[in-house]
Design an enzyme around this catalytic site. Sequence first.
Site, PDB file in Angstrom:
ATOM      1  CG  LEU A 169      -2.088  -1.049   1.036  1.00 44.15           C
ATOM      2  CD1 LEU A 169      -2.844  -1.231   2.350  1.00 44.15           C
ATOM      3  CD2 LEU A 169      -3.052  -0.655  -0.078  1.00 44.15           C
TER       4      LEU A 169
ATOM      5  CD  GLU B 178      15.394   9.570   0.898  1.00 49.51           C
ATOM      6  OE1 GLU B 178      14.353   9.461   1.583  1.00 49.51           O
ATOM      7  OE2 GLU B 178      16.295  10.384   1.180  1.00 49.51           O
TER       8      GLU B 178
END
Lengths: 612, 612
Positions: free
Chosen positions: B121, B361
Amino acid sequence: MGRETKPHRLEPVARRIRRDILASTAKAGSGHPSSSLSAVELTTALLFDGHFRTDLRHPRYRNNDRLIFSKGHAAPLLYALYVAAGTVARRELMRLRSRTSMLEGHPMPEFPYTEVPTGSLGQGLSAGIGIALSARMDRLPFRTYVLLGDSEMAEGSIWEAIQFAAYERLDNLTAILDVNRLGQRGLTMVGHNCALFARRVESFGWKTIIVDGHDLRAISAAYRTARAIKGTPTMIIAKTIKGRGVPFIENRNGWHGKPLFGRDLARALKELGPINEGHRMPIARPRTAKPLLLAKKPVAAVAYQKADMISTRQAIGAALTRLAPKYPNLIVLDGEVENSTYTALFHTKYPKRFIETYIAEQNMAGIAGGLASRGKLPAAATFAAFLSRAHDQIRMAQFAGTHQVFIGTHAGVSIGQDGASQMGLEDLTMFRSLEGSTVLYPADAVSAEKLTDRALSAKGIVYLRAGRNTAPILYANSTPFTVGGSITHRSSRNDKATIVAAGVTLNEALKAAEELQKRRVNVRVIDCYSIKPIDAATLKKAARQTKHLVVVEDHRPEGGLADAVRSGLGSLAGTVTSLAVHGIPHSATPAQLLHAHRIDAAAIISTLKKII
Amino acid sequence: MGRETKPHRLEPVARRIRRDILASTAKAGSGHPSSSLSAVELTTALLFDGHFRTDLRHPRYRNNDRLIFSKGHAAPLLYALYVAAGTVARRELMRLRSRTSMLEGHPMPEFPYTEVPTGSLGQGLSAGIGIALSARMDRLPFRTYVLLGDSEMAEGSIWEAIQFAAYERLDNLTAILDVNRLGQRGLTMVGHNCALFARRVESFGWKTIIVDGHDLRAISAAYRTARAIKGTPTMIIAKTIKGRGVPFIENRNGWHGKPLFGRDLARALKELGPINEGHRMPIARPRTAKPLLLAKKPVAAVAYQKADMISTRQAIGAALTRLAPKYPNLIVLDGEVENSTYTALFHTKYPKRFIETYIAEQNMAGIAGGLASRGKLPAAATFAAFLSRAHDQIRMAQFAGTHQVFIGTHAGVSIGQDGASQMGLEDLTMFRSLEGSTVLYPADAVSAEKLTDRALSAKGIVYLRAGRNTAPILYANSTPFTVGGSITHRSSRNDKATIVAAGVTLNEALKAAEELQKRRVNVRVIDCYSIKPIDAATLKKAARQTKHLVVVEDHRPEGGLADAVRSGLGSLAGTVTSLAVHGIPHSATPAQLLHAHRIDAAAIISTLKKII
């Protein structure tokens, strides 16, 4: 501008701290003076204007307030603050970043005022939540402060923490956001728009206070206000100037991570003005509350029946619950999958020792780190695959020196139909590669219970890997399991080979061995449940006695059990044949997947046939 | 309630899709019907009410609108939509989650309407950003839609994406938030408070539209409104009912990931009412814009001088810039460290092909995945240590089958003073354990340039590891470097051992060999720059000819070069001695750290002395 105000009594202290930041980074030849300079007033006011309460001589004292430098690169400021407090010698500061100094490039635990190691951005607030939660659990009145940089507000982990801290109504937590506008390479996405930060943070349920981050009086007032706010955490959002105090670098890009040298340094120090040396700044004393701590109590023994079929994930959930009285500092965390990881068993029985962290694995791991820093024993669970989400937090945890347990369920292709995205196939190598880590992988409920106990009594980062599906009981309830141990099944003098397995593949190995015995071929089977440290002695003996080792694992061929076995075998490593998960697994039944990826009994048998 | 309205013309389609969700998950015996049912109207209106424009027969057609199921567990709905569209056979749907069906438990690329694999998710919105950015770069008018679950709003990666999409003013991106209130184990943190989600999302600069997620007319109106909004992305926040359409499970906890069987299923189907079979729903055709694509052009040759001292990170930055014309689809991404990774060189020369993703990131890796899905060649750079932050996104990328390059700089203890938090010490194993990955680690500027070219022309996930410090030029500009290759230095007939090294340790190995030669001991040195695939043939030859292999790496002992070498050697693995980074590195000079962790020339010499 405008009316003249009397300089704040802490202004000379701030100036001295600035000098120390410049001097220490210049001496070190590297470091982040400009990012340190922007937060000087924010931290000076906190520590030396009566807000921060701590016993400087006993940094671990349970009632001390806590300060986390989430922007860990401002370490020179952190160190300079304690020079000002008189507990770090200035000559030590001038050894910044040297091999034998406790003052490293980013805060590490050997510096006694480090709460958690930082330096990978965006992690400090989660740790602060863990610490603030520990205070609430133990009913201690200390406060937790987290210094955030504005660049790290781009990290999602920060927003996981913001969301969760408000949800948990942590009014003993104050975040301090140093909005100095400039990141490493230039302007942040938000720049100096403090109101925008405030709107965002408030939308998650925090109170915010916008201040001029160089106005000591305003900052002090903000800390007082924050302390009085009940029911929500508070963020002090401070407009600051990167490089503040050194006019020719102030608010200018291109000065990140760059000390000033030579003439620049001399000019900067001259502009700072005269320094009032050696005055040791007092810090407020902590309160002396007694913690609400649980006593250690005896626990029931493991009691499975031979005929039980129980998954290792369920057994670990049961074990956490059974062992809770033995480990009164145990806190279980779960990433919104408690009914899959079976930590729901613990949650039901010990609701006050359970933290539902929702689907936010980074925050979960960060909270675990914070809890551990305050003497709790966190055990954090989710699917093995999703622990990869917290890899960086777990990486940083290895430097903390604290004991943290991670539980990864639904390991490997043997989960079946849910498909590749849900399969933990890289978790063994992720945890093996951490310094001083322990990696345990039970194959049945008894070993899962015993290894949970071992995990809770070990040190450092411990990883417990669990499978999804029910499995037969293989061991008597009295069987001992140890960190670094293994169990040899079916050993004989004329074993032609050894199958080394763990978890789900142990059952396949035993099936294969049984099948081969029918054909009068004896093979040894080793349950290598301790992946790290590995039982090198037993493996070496098997390699010498049986010549061939077939290592079977429900994991990628890289970095898992096969690599661990080869590494443990040393000069005998050449005896290893690896069966592991190659290719991209498809949705299918567990049996189909074990077969398709050649880690089932049939694959073991056909491999052994070629070898023997 | 209130006034009667005529049923929407799509209501029978929604009913048929509900039936298909229930029937297919029942047949499969697993899956997530309740999470699929809540989003039926949201997606039915999108696809079949004229909003979504696509050429169904050519799913990869560049002008097609794109739909990403970030809540990948709603896959049964995704598949049922295409059954309704007539391009997936219903009998195929009834093979859901079976070994030979393209309809897996979570969307995988073999299903042709999967944009990026999902199932972990919080990742879909970042991929959507990558796709929306590709549309802007190519000046294509298609739109990107991302279906989000409310549980995944706890994931920080979502907030990285929300922050960034608004910053990039992506008005060709629409997110659809399915607020069904219930996660896997119970209530989410926000529940049905759609206004709270709206406040949060708007605070980041999005427009939001709150709708009743089961009102087809309202949903359709929302899509129209969203299309008309310029300058910001839009999120349609839909209040929905988990399990909608099956009254006895609607809005009730305990029905996550549970199909209905037997009587329950019969009752549910009966309550759904009569199904209008077989009517194939038309979907709007895409526009036919032509993309703005760059032509491939020749590039200059590598041209270093023997006396140059250049870090591999700088050489990679130079190579990306030099090679840009050869790879017109190359897009470089950087996590706010472009002046450290040297992607700033590329940024300066090709600003339109550079994406500054700030310190986020996960979002960077997710955007890379989205770009790759649209034919771009993303190269995403940050410190090797911080790529661990995106481990889960990179893990998911291995299933995409697209070509994505990751560049990790500041590898190993050899970075020096910044300390352990900044040292990439687990990156080789993280990338090695991905299916079909390529891992390259140059030791000098020439090999860095050449291997950057190899990385850009390879397939799948490619990792380029780079060091921080300047290094001497070791190779002629004409030296070839290949994926799976190596370079043997100092080979003779009477080599007593072989040192296998890569990156910074190659220089140490060469120093050690030179030193030993002075003592009339010949040792071979292999630059094992291709860590995966590894040059097994050369290593085996060396093992046979020299008997001992000392593998030296600036990485943890687990999962890195030593494990790769042992694995490549097969039955000769026992000849390997590993020198790698044990312990927790301290701030110190690079030379001190190479020495302290016993991966320098001195350690190599003393190890060889014991062995030979």
